[in-house]
Design an enzyme around this catalytic site. Structure first.
Site, short mmCIF file in Angstrom:
data_model
loop_
_atom_site.label_atom_id
_atom_site.label_comp_id
_atom_site.label_asym_id
_atom_site.label_seq_id
_atom_site.Cartn_x
_atom_site.Cartn_y
_atom_site.Cartn_z
N SER A 1 40.73 27.76 40.59
CA SER A 1 40.21 27.74 41.95
C SER A 1 39.65 26.35 42.26
CB SER A 1 39.18 28.85 42.13
OG SER A 1 38.92 29.10 43.48
N GLU B 1 46.88 36.81 45.31
CA GLU B 1 45.86 35.87 45.74
C GLU B 1 45.21 36.30 47.06
OE1 GLU B 1 44.67 33.41 44.08
OE2 GLU B 1 46.20 32.73 42.65
N HIS C 1 42.92 36.84 42.60
CA HIS C 1 42.43 35.49 42.34
C HIS C 1 41.47 35.51 41.16
CE1 HIS C 1 41.62 31.36 43.52
NE2 HIS C 1 40.32 31.59 43.49
#
Length: 510
Positions: free
Chosen positions: A219, A331, A419
């Site tokens: 990230s 995601e 994610h």
């Protein structure tokens, strides 16, 4: 919704319990570094050195300065507990389950894990982890980021802190005068660079190979990896790079925009002319005051960051090191934090939206789910493929992946790997989403993935014995390794039609 907005508004995803070693010897292992002697802890064949200062505390007059060298100490410094997390907004961005570590501006510490008995004549590869958290939260103390299980695979693992939010990204006119000619503003990124310099100077003492350092992150940590790849200030500080769900980092603000944002915030606190002494005297909780999103994301300062990530990769500014990158198949789990993101994407696609949504719609599915799936790939999968294309076309070695594996106990609860879900596999131990543990199948997948990452760190190639061959990405074939419930599967021309359509609609010629 741009990736800048996405990464600057993510919240509450990436923190979990603080790591404390479970078995500490009365007389732990000792290592001499530039600042003095450290005494770590050992247990289960692993030696840990926790809370190691890599820079001076960025407090007082050092608030909003580039990191300064760590102070030396006399005698032996215990390195048996993690350092404080960097100051962050725990009210609007709550940490994960059971995370109760203290926060402080005095937070520039790193943690090191190594296997016991490292031979002096055979230094180990080094893996330096950069945590995520949208540049406004996170720390190296998270239990899921502990490096002991990776270290068992004969590598040395380092996790670092860096300044966050307005502490990590801030610039006003007096700073330009105070720090003439120096890199400034992107202090969080400068902290990462300082930590990498510390590793270069000291990791040999731990049995690590300073000439074989891999940076890896997820990230905002992956965005940081990409910034470091293209930063002139980070050249030569690492030899390989892994970016997990790093997004796009396009359309970064410039120095002028960041100055305007920072000055406006100072004025909102009643500080005329953004007086630097008055700003440095503000309590930390005032500096944290919302909104942080407009100033938390790194900006183009001309020294640490010279261009937005896509442009820098396209222009050949990235260090020509082996590069492994990818994204997850769900995601769009991030959209819970981003109301309106799907509508914004549809608006951005304009007349092409309907046809592209059709490419993402599964039988019997409505537009809403198709738009979510499209948004997830536009946010993470497409930027990864684009970077792989430009970097590979310049003759650099690239490996691309898609993570689609969900632990067996969770498969009835989620439509895919959200994610940051790959982190537990990379570190080879259950993370907080798998708090009840893994099945044998889950553990085997974790071992496979972590072996790919470690092999990449060791040799610059993720392939290892008894594993499916992972072919490097090439411009003429969209080759990636997909980690699925059925194992690792090499895909060619993965999702080419829908990704090409997205790319043309978002970035094609007007």
């Amino acid at each position: 919704m741009t990736l800048r907005s996405l990464m600057a508004t993510l919240a509450g995803l990436l923190l979990a319990a603080t790591y404390t070693p479970v078995c500490a010897a009365e007389e732990g292992p000792k290592v001499s570094v530039a600042q003095g002697t450290l005494q770590g802890v050992s247990g289960d064949g692993i030696e840990s050195f926790l809370g190691v200062p890599f820079a001076a505390p960025p407090v007082g007059d050092l608030r909003w300065q580039a990191p300064q060298p760590a102070d030396s100490w006399d005698g032996v410094r215990l390195a048996d507990q993690v350092g404080a997390d960097c100051v962050q907004d725990l009210v609007n961005n709550p940490p994960g389950p059971d995370h109760d570590n203290v926060t402080s501006e005095d937070c520039l510490y790193l943690n090191i894990w190594r296997p016991a008995g490292v031979p002096e004549d055979d230094p180990l590869p080094v893996m330096v982890w950069i945590h995520g958290g949208a540049f406004i939260m996170g720390s190296a103390s998270v239990t899921g980021y502990r490096g002991d299980d990776l270290a068992r695979k004969d590598v040395i693992v380092v996790g670092l802190n860096y300044r966050l939010g307005r502490f990590g990204t801030f610039v006003v006119p007096e700073l330009l005068d105070e720090q003439v000619g120096q890199p400034l503003g992107n202090y969080g990124l400068l902290d990462q660079i300082a930590a990498l310099k510390w590793v270069q100077d000291n990791i040999t003492s731990f049995g690590g190979d300073a000439g074989n350092v891999t940076i890896f992150g997820e990230s905002a940590g992956a965005s940081s990896v990409n910034f470091l790849m293209t930063s002139p200030l980070a050249r030569g500080l690492f030899d390989k790079a892994i970016a997990q769900s790093g997004g796009e980092s396009a359309n970064l603000p410039d120095m002028g925009q960041s100055l305007r944002d920072s000055v406006a915030w100072a004025e909102s606190k009643g500080i005329a002319d953004a007086d630097l002494d008055a700003l440095r005297a503000l309590p930390a909780e005032v500096v944290l005051d919302a909104p942080v999103t407009s100033v938390a994301y790194p900006f183009v300062d001309g020294q640490a960051i010279v261009e937005s990530t896509p442009e820098a990769f396209e222009d050949g500014l990235a260090s020509p090191v082996p590069y492994l990158l990818g994204a997850n198949n769900y995601e769009e789990s991030l959209m819970v934090w981003l109301p309106g993101a799907g509508d914004a994407m549809v608006k951005r696609l304009g007349d092409d939206a309907s046809a592209i949504i059709d490419l993402y719609r599964e039988p019997g599915e409505d537009d809403k789910r198709a738009v979510e799936r499209m948004w997830g790939e536009a946010a993470m999968t497409l930027p990864a493929r684009s970077r792989a294309q430009s970097f590979s076309a310049q003759g650099n070695p690239v490996w691309l992946y898609r993570y689609s594996y969900v632990p067996e106990a969770l498969r009835s609860t989620v439509p895919g790997a959200g994610h940051e879900w790959e982190i537990e596999m990379v570190f080879n131990h259950p993370y907080w989403r798998s708090k009840d543990g893994w099945t044998q199948t889950d553990a085997a997948m974790a071992d496979l993935i972590s072996d790919y990452w470690v092999s990449f760190a060791r040799t610059g190639n993720p392939n290892h014995s008894d594993a499916p061959e992972w072919q490097p990405y090439t411009p003429d074939q969209d080759q990636l390794m997909e980690f699925t419930p059925d194992g690792a599967v090499l895909q060619t021309d993965f999702a080419k039609e829908r990704l090409d359509a997205l790319e043309e609609a978002l970035f094609g010629e007007d």
